[in-house]
Design a protein around this motif. Structure first.
Motif, PDB file in Angstrom:
ATOM      1  N   SER A 194       8.147  11.634  -6.627  1.00  0.00           N
ATOM      2  CA  SER A 194       8.354  10.184  -6.750  1.00  0.00           C
ATOM      3  C   SER A 194       9.826   9.837  -6.509  1.00  0.00           C
ATOM      4  O   SER A 194      10.122   8.770  -5.970  1.00  0.00           O
ATOM      5  N   MET A 195      10.742  10.735  -6.895  1.00  0.00           N
ATOM      6  CA  MET A 195      12.168  10.474  -6.646  1.00  0.00           C
ATOM      7  C   MET A 195      12.494  10.632  -5.165  1.00  0.00           C
ATOM      8  O   MET A 195      13.261   9.846  -4.608  1.00  0.00           O
TER       9      MET A 195
ATOM     10  N   ARG B 269       6.165   1.111   1.891  1.00  0.00           N
ATOM     11  CA  ARG B 269       4.943   1.827   1.478  1.00  0.00           C
ATOM     12  C   ARG B 269       5.272   3.209   0.927  1.00  0.00           C
ATOM     13  O   ARG B 269       4.540   3.739   0.107  1.00  0.00           O
ATOM     14  N   GLU B 270       6.369   3.803   1.420  1.00  0.00           N
ATOM     15  CA  GLU B 270       6.786   5.097   0.851  1.00  0.00           C
ATOM     16  C   GLU B 270       7.369   4.873  -0.548  1.00  0.00           C
ATOM     17  O   GLU B 270       7.081   5.633  -1.478  1.00  0.00           O
ATOM     18  N   PHE B 271       8.183   3.795  -0.684  1.00  0.00           N
ATOM     19  CA  PHE B 271       8.730   3.493  -2.014  1.00  0.00           C
ATOM     20  C   PHE B 271       7.603   3.374  -3.039  1.00  0.00           C
ATOM     21  O   PHE B 271       7.740   3.812  -4.188  1.00  0.00           O
TER      22      PHE B 271
ATOM     23  N   GLY C  14       0.834  -1.208   0.000  1.00  0.00           N
ATOM     24  CA  GLY C  14       0.000   0.000   0.000  1.00  0.00           C
ATOM     25  C   GLY C  14       0.862   1.249   0.000  1.00  0.00           C
ATOM     26  O   GLY C  14       2.031   1.203  -0.391  1.00  0.00           O
ATOM     27  N   LEU C  15       0.279   2.372   0.424  1.00  0.00           N
ATOM     28  CA  LEU C  15       0.981   3.656   0.363  1.00  0.00           C
ATOM     29  C   LEU C  15       1.027   4.324   1.734  1.00  0.00           C
ATOM     30  O   LEU C  15       0.045   4.276   2.490  1.00  0.00           O
ATOM     31  N   SER C  16       2.167   4.944   2.066  1.00  0.00           N
ATOM     32  CA  SER C  16       2.257   5.843   3.224  1.00  0.00           C
ATOM     33  C   SER C  16       3.540   6.640   3.053  1.00  0.00           C
ATOM     34  O   SER C  16       4.254   6.456   2.074  1.00  0.00           O
ATOM     35  N   TRP C  17       3.864   7.530   3.999  1.00  0.00           N
ATOM     36  CA  TRP C  17       5.077   8.350   3.848  1.00  0.00           C
ATOM     37  C   TRP C  17       5.892   8.226   5.142  1.00  0.00           C
ATOM     38  O   TRP C  17       5.961   9.140   5.939  1.00  0.00           O
ATOM     39  N   ASP C  18       6.501   7.039   5.340  1.00  0.00           N
ATOM     40  CA  ASP C  18       7.165   6.752   6.619  1.00  0.00           C
ATOM     41  C   ASP C  18       8.511   6.052   6.437  1.00  0.00           C
ATOM     42  O   ASP C  18       9.005   5.398   7.362  1.00  0.00           O
ATOM     43  N   GLY C  19       9.115   6.156   5.248  1.00  0.00           N
ATOM     44  CA  GLY C  19      10.426   5.532   5.027  1.00  0.00           C
ATOM     45  C   GLY C  19      10.348   4.035   4.766  1.00  0.00           C
ATOM     46  O   GLY C  19      11.362   3.409   4.469  1.00  0.00           O
TER      47      GLY C  19
ATOM     48  N   TYR D 113      13.288   6.213   1.101  1.00  0.00           N
ATOM     49  CA  TYR D 113      13.197   4.772   1.353  1.00  0.00           C
ATOM     50  C   TYR D 113      14.592   4.155   1.403  1.00  0.00           C
ATOM     51  O   TYR D 113      14.924   3.408   2.330  1.00  0.00           O
ATOM     52  N   HIS D 114      15.438   4.504   0.413  1.00  0.00           N
ATOM     53  CA  HIS D 114      16.818   3.992   0.373  1.00  0.00           C
ATOM     54  C   HIS D 114      17.587   4.405   1.629  1.00  0.00           C
ATOM     55  O   HIS D 114      18.252   3.583   2.258  1.00  0.00           O
ATOM     56  N   ASN D 115      17.476   5.698   1.995  1.00  0.00           N
ATOM     57  CA  ASN D 115      18.234   6.191   3.149  1.00  0.00           C
ATOM     58  C   ASN D 115      17.789   5.503   4.442  1.00  0.00           C
ATOM     59  O   ASN D 115      18.615   5.161   5.283  1.00  0.00           O
TER      60      ASN D 115
END
Lengths: 249, 249
Positions: free
Chosen positions: B106-107, B51-53, B43-48, B113-115
């Motif tokens: 998107s980048m 789901r952020e990816f 799914g989607l979220s913004w937490d690293g 996510y990588h960090n």
């Protein structure tokens, strides 16, 4: 009379500069693919091993990218405008036939390698789009031969199909480059284990540069192929140019 | 007077059929990207987290592919030929700005996510070409704004730069689709472990189909954008058409 075939000498110079750049980038791409398989991988052979797989990138880049690219712009070379259109069609079709044969052999290499190692065939997006591109390319070559080379198709049919032929050719070419980039991505992920692709070993950086070269080659070919003023002039104009040049010599 | 803006009704019908197909394929691609991240992934979220990816494919396909594609063909819609060229330029630039913002967000999602996971950034060919595409896209937008929207550039400069603007736009668009296909390849190899990508689980087949849809969308947009007879007529002709239509209504 170097500049006769093109309206302006500066334009001729620009065309030549782009042509030399494209040839250079295409040639360096082929060299890069050879360095990749000989220096970083196991080399080439035809025995079901990884060396057989290695024919795949070499033949795709040589045939399906470089030779196809040259085939696309062959009508644009001003010094060929004196040659008959039929001869140029044979060269265009001949180069594309060589490219198709190399693309098919490159696929056989992968299938044989997969079968020898019990790796499934045709599971990846790369393989789906790659096979589709080879099928469309063969179809394009067959239809091009039937409509534009054989003398049976009436002129209105040729005229109606030409824009479709040009569009399909350029779209297939772009798709082939996209497929090559996917193939590079796959191969680097699968074959780089310690250090992994994400650790950027020299092979990863080198082959990423090969990918960039392919994009630059594609961009140069598409630019040259889509400039209307670099088109081969209609048959009558070419005859006039030829007559003018003869009278000047 | 549905057919006024185009010379032939059959041609108008063909354009409409292609437009509807492109919108449908583009829209289905966006839906596919959502099904991918919600049904097959986390799914989607913004937490690293992963789901952020997942914002990455969704925003790239929505913005950098679908909206950019629409921005490319917006001048070709015959019912907009009555609108002022300036309004259409604003719509073209506006859609491209939205696409650029979504591409940048998107980048950011991937970098964060990588960090968070200590995965290196910018090692893959996908990331190299993707970042290059975003940089060229931003440059194209900035130059397009400076030359074609602001009233300072002289007409000969605009005329000289327009073919380059069109070529760059189409080449960047094709490169973005190629980059998306590389991204799909990477993500499927990395995230499908048991069963692996090579075992063709339902997610692999589904996302391969998404890749095919992106290629079809790109091919449709490039066809519509490269037909000379579907170009917006020059300003004066458009005015004549408008006057004719008014007198007929």
């Amino acid at each position: 009379m170097l500049c006769v075939p093109l309206p302006h000498c500066s334009d001729y110079g620009r065309f030549l500069a782009l042509l030399v750049s494209a040839l250079l980038v295409g040639f360096v791409s082929v060299i890069f693919s050879l360095v990749w398989v000989f220096h970083y991988r196991e080399g080439l052979s035809w025995d079901g091993s990884a060396r057989e797989f290695n024919w795949h990138p070499v033949l795709v880049i040589t045939g399906f990218v470089f030779i196809q690219g040259i085939a696309i712009i062959v009508y644009r070379l001003p010094w060929t405008w004196k040659c008959s259109k039929l001869l140029m069609k044979f060269i265009h079709a001949g180069l594309n036939t060589i490219a198709m044969i190399l693309a098919i052999v490159s696929m056989v290499a992968v299938f044989e390698y997969h079968n020898a190692r019990n790796i499934p065939n045709m599971y990846s997006l790369h393989s789906w789009i790659g096979l589709t591109a080879v099928i469309f390319y063969s179809l394009q070559l067959f239809l091009g031969f039937a409509v534009f080379l054989l003398p049976f198709a009436p002129v209105p049919l040729r005229a109606a199909l030409l824009p479709i032929h040009v569009y399909s050719g350029l779209t297939i070419f772009a798709t082939v480059i996209a497929t090559a980039l996917m193939g590079i991505t796959e191969k680097l992920i699968f074959s780089l284990k310690s250090p992994a692709y994400s650790a950027s070993p020299p092979e990863a950086t080198f082959v990423n540069c090969l990918g960039l070269l392919l994009v630059i080659f594609g961009a140069l070919i598409l630019w040259m192929a889509s400039r209307p003023h670099w088109k081969r002039p209609p048959e009558e104009n070419a005859k006039v140019l030829l007559t003018e040049e003869r009278s000047l010599n």
